[in-house]
Design a protein around this motif. Structure first.
Motif, PDB file in Angstrom:
ATOM      1  N   UNK A  50       0.845  -1.191   0.000  1.00 53.49           N
ATOM      2  CA  UNK A  50       0.000   0.000   0.000  1.00 53.49           C
ATOM      3  C   UNK A  50       0.885   1.248   0.000  1.00 53.49           C
ATOM      4  N   UNK A  51       0.301   2.371  -0.403  1.00 56.99           N
ATOM      5  CA  UNK A  51       1.055   3.619  -0.455  1.00 56.99           C
ATOM      6  C   UNK A  51       0.753   4.514   0.742  1.00 56.99           C
ATOM      7  N   UNK A  52      -0.353   4.280   1.426  1.00 56.55           N
ATOM      8  CA  UNK A  52      -0.708   5.110   2.576  1.00 56.55           C
ATOM      9  C   UNK A  52       0.223   4.793   3.741  1.00 56.55           C
ATOM     10  N   UNK A  53       0.830   5.818   4.357  1.00 56.04           N
ATOM     11  CA  UNK A  53       1.782   5.574   5.449  1.00 56.04           C
ATOM     12  C   UNK A  53       1.087   5.170   6.740  1.00 56.04           C
ATOM     13  N   UNK A  54       0.789   3.906   6.883  1.00 57.67           N
ATOM     14  CA  UNK A  54       0.183   3.371   8.086  1.00 57.67           C
ATOM     15  C   UNK A  54       0.544   1.902   8.207  1.00 57.67           C
ATOM     16  N   UNK A  55       0.413   1.381   9.414  1.00 56.12           N
ATOM     17  CA  UNK A  55       0.771  -0.003   9.664  1.00 56.12           C
ATOM     18  C   UNK A  55      -0.402  -0.925   9.345  1.00 56.12           C
ATOM     19  N   UNK A  56      -0.148  -2.202   9.514  1.00 53.78           N
ATOM     20  CA  UNK A  56      -1.236  -3.170   9.411  1.00 53.78           C
ATOM     21  C   UNK A  56      -2.198  -2.965  10.587  1.00 53.78           C
ATOM     22  N   UNK A  57      -3.409  -3.441  10.434  1.00 60.43           N
ATOM     23  CA  UNK A  57      -4.367  -3.382  11.528  1.00 60.43           C
ATOM     24  C   UNK A  57      -3.931  -4.354  12.627  1.00 60.43           C
ATOM     25  N   UNK A  58      -3.999  -3.899  13.864  1.00 60.40           N
ATOM     26  CA  UNK A  58      -3.579  -4.740  14.974  1.00 60.40           C
ATOM     27  C   UNK A  58      -4.500  -5.959  15.107  1.00 60.40           C
ATOM     28  N   UNK A  59      -3.984  -7.067  15.644  1.00 63.71           N
ATOM     29  CA  UNK A  59      -4.872  -8.182  15.997  1.00 63.71           C
ATOM     30  C   UNK A  59      -5.925  -7.722  17.001  1.00 63.71           C
ATOM     31  N   UNK A  60      -7.116  -8.272  16.919  1.00 63.56           N
ATOM     32  CA  UNK A  60      -8.204  -7.810  17.781  1.00 63.56           C
ATOM     33  C   UNK A  60      -7.896  -7.995  19.257  1.00 63.56           C
ATOM     34  N   UNK A  61      -7.024  -8.941  19.584  1.00 63.08           N
ATOM     35  CA  UNK A  61      -6.671  -9.141  20.990  1.00 63.08           C
ATOM     36  C   UNK A  61      -5.910  -7.942  21.556  1.00 63.08           C
ATOM     37  N   UNK A  62      -5.360  -7.097  20.671  1.00 60.02           N
ATOM     38  CA  UNK A  62      -4.609  -5.922  21.111  1.00 60.02           C
ATOM     39  C   UNK A  62      -5.429  -4.646  21.000  1.00 60.02           C
ATOM     40  N   UNK A  63      -6.732  -4.762  20.801  1.00 58.20           N
ATOM     41  CA  UNK A  63      -7.595  -3.587  20.744  1.00 58.20           C
ATOM     42  C   UNK A  63      -8.036  -3.220  22.155  1.00 58.20           C
ATOM     43  N   UNK A  64      -8.082  -1.937  22.441  1.00 49.16           N
ATOM     44  CA  UNK A  64      -8.624  -1.481  23.715  1.00 49.16           C
ATOM     45  C   UNK A  64     -10.124  -1.771  23.736  1.00 49.16           C
ATOM     46  N   UNK A  65     -10.628  -2.503  24.736  1.00 44.48           N
ATOM     47  CA  UNK A  65     -12.055  -2.850  24.763  1.00 44.48           C
ATOM     48  C   UNK A  65     -12.957  -1.615  24.730  1.00 44.48           C
ATOM     49  N   UNK A  66     -14.044  -1.738  23.977  1.00 45.01           N
ATOM     50  CA  UNK A  66     -15.005  -0.643  23.859  1.00 45.01           C
ATOM     51  C   UNK A  66     -15.921  -0.601  25.078  1.00 45.01           C
ATOM     52  N   UNK A  67     -16.419   0.592  25.389  1.00 38.66           N
ATOM     53  CA  UNK A  67     -17.404   0.748  26.451  1.00 38.66           C
ATOM     54  C   UNK A  67     -18.834   0.558  25.951  1.00 38.66           C
ATOM     55  N   UNK A  68     -18.976   0.334  24.658  1.00 40.03           N
ATOM     56  CA  UNK A  68     -20.320   0.248  24.083  1.00 40.03           C
ATOM     57  C   UNK A  68     -21.149  -0.884  24.694  1.00 40.03           C
ATOM     58  N   UNK A  69     -20.627  -2.123  24.831  1.00 40.80           N
ATOM     59  CA  UNK A  69     -21.461  -3.194  25.407  1.00 40.80           C
ATOM     60  C   UNK A  69     -21.928  -2.883  26.830  1.00 40.80           C
ATOM     61  N   UNK A  70     -21.043  -2.314  27.643  1.00 42.91           N
ATOM     62  CA  UNK A  70     -21.416  -2.015  29.021  1.00 42.91           C
ATOM     63  C   UNK A  70     -22.494  -0.936  29.078  1.00 42.91           C
ATOM     64  N   UNK A  71     -22.371   0.094  28.227  1.00 36.61           N
ATOM     65  CA  UNK A  71     -23.346   1.181  28.252  1.00 36.61           C
ATOM     66  C   UNK A  71     -24.682   0.763  27.650  1.00 36.61           C
TER      67      UNK A  71
END
Length: 369
Positions: free
Chosen positions: A171-192
């Motif tokens: 790819x040409x866009x300066x960004x990394x690969x998407x992180x594995x989902x295990x390394x995502x900060x959990x969302x507050x959406x389910x709790x709310x």
């Protein structure tokens, strides 16, 4: 004869910032009138866009989370007599640290991967904050100059790494690969959602509780610990610190290290919680706005939280306002933010003489011997 007195705490930390804020909004209202729009309607639309429904409130708190981290970073340094304006660079480097962990240790379960990424963000930011602290303490280089310079250094390093090293293959866009989902900060959406609150697409995540936890930690450290007391002594008078057996150099380095760690944690909200990949410019000026947040919040965690919510509302509500009132574009919203910064920062003492005189007249006269 009335005697000049200091303002009571509630006026110093509540009334004075409120008057500055009202003046900023009054001037902003005049600008809106000159554009041919109704300022009261603009305020209504902005408030609705910031808090009127779940998704709007979610985005407001999401932006506020970034400001809490960078505001705390400024406040810790300020209490030591330092002016850290390197939050942008420290957050940038913090994002690099958590990215390395998320990419290379993303195979770990989330209960391990996320805390390690958070620690890496704090550690990398701490190192980037320690450098200007060491330069001032040991070499006499002013921290304002070095933190400005290190912002550019961090930006250059990140550009090189994202273009030549960490870029996603193919790819040409300066960004990394998407992180594995295990390394995502959990969302507050389910709790709310259990509470009946729908966040929509707002990326509000556990970085907000982490930021509030940092507020408690900063309060305990600065006002309830020996080291925090020593930092404040250094900030008030280095000569008094030396007389009391406190090393100003060591406390300066400690304060800047903690400040850098707090700024680095901003990346946990933006990168771990929302983008899930490292990309250029993710700091978005949050480090600089954090200076205004700290000033408006009087460098106290409670004030910083309130000021962060205000600026989060300006960010989110301003975006909504620009859609509903075409004459008020995004640039004017930035002008409103600038006016708030001007009156809450550079002109924060505009009403102080009048308030001090008012409280002096109301106070009882001291008895004469």
């Amino acid at each position: 004869m009335a005697i000049a007195r200091k303002l009571p705490a509630w006026a110093e930390y509540g009334l004075l910032p409120l008057l500055n804020l009202l003046l900023a909004f009054a001037v902003s209202g005049l600008v809106v009138v000159l554009l041919g729009e109704n300022p009261l309607e603009a305020v209504r639309l902005m408030l609705y866009g910031a808090f009127g429904y779940g998704e709007a409130a979610g985005y407001t708190l999401y932006y506020a989370t970034n400001f809490i981290f960078t505001g705390l970073a400024v406040a810790v340094a300020f209490h030591t007599g330092l002016f850290n304006i390197g939050g942008e660079g420290q957050a940038y480097v913090g994002g690099l640290g958590l990215t390395l962990v998320a990419i290379h240790l993303g195979w770990l379960p989330g209960i391990l991967a996320v805390p390690l990424a958070v620690l890496a963000a704090a550690a990398f930011g701490a190192v980037w904050g320690f450098v200007p602290g060491w330069l001032q303490a040991r070499r006499g280089s002013h921290v304002v100059i070095t933190t400005i310079m290190l912002n550019f250094v961090a930006s250059a390093i990140m550009t090189y790494l994202l273009v030549n090293v960490l870029i996603k293959p193919g790819q040409s866009s300066p960004e990394t690969v998407v992180f594995p989902e295990s390394a995502w900060m959990p969302s507050l959406k389910p709790a709310l959602e259990l509470l009946g609150i729908d966040l929509g697409y707002a990326p509000l995540n556990l970085a907000l509780p982490l930021a509030l936890l940092c507020c408690v930690g900063v309060w305990l450290f600065v006002w309830r610990s020996r080291l925090g007391y020593e930092l404040r002594v250094v900030g008030q008078s280095e000569a008094a610190a030396v007389y009391g057996g406190i090393s100003p150099a060591r406390r300066i380095m400690l304060a800047m290290t903690i400040s850098g760690a707090l700024a680095g944690l901003m990346a946990t909200n933006e990168i771990l919680g929302a983008q899930h990949r490292l990309l250029l410019g993710f700091t978005g000026g949050y480090g600089f706005v954090g200076i205004a947040v700290a000033l408006m919040g009087r460098n106290h965690p409670v004030g910083i939280v309130l000021a962060s919510i205000l600026f989060g509302a300006l960010y989110q509500g301003g975006s909504e306002l620009s859609f509903d009132m075409p004459a008020i574009n995004r640039d004017l919203v930035v002008v409103i933010q600038g006016l708030v910064i001007l009156f809450a920062g550079a002109l924060e003492n505009m009403f102080r003489p009048q308030l001090e005189a008012l409280f002096a007249r109301r106070a009882p006269e001291p008895a004469l011997a």
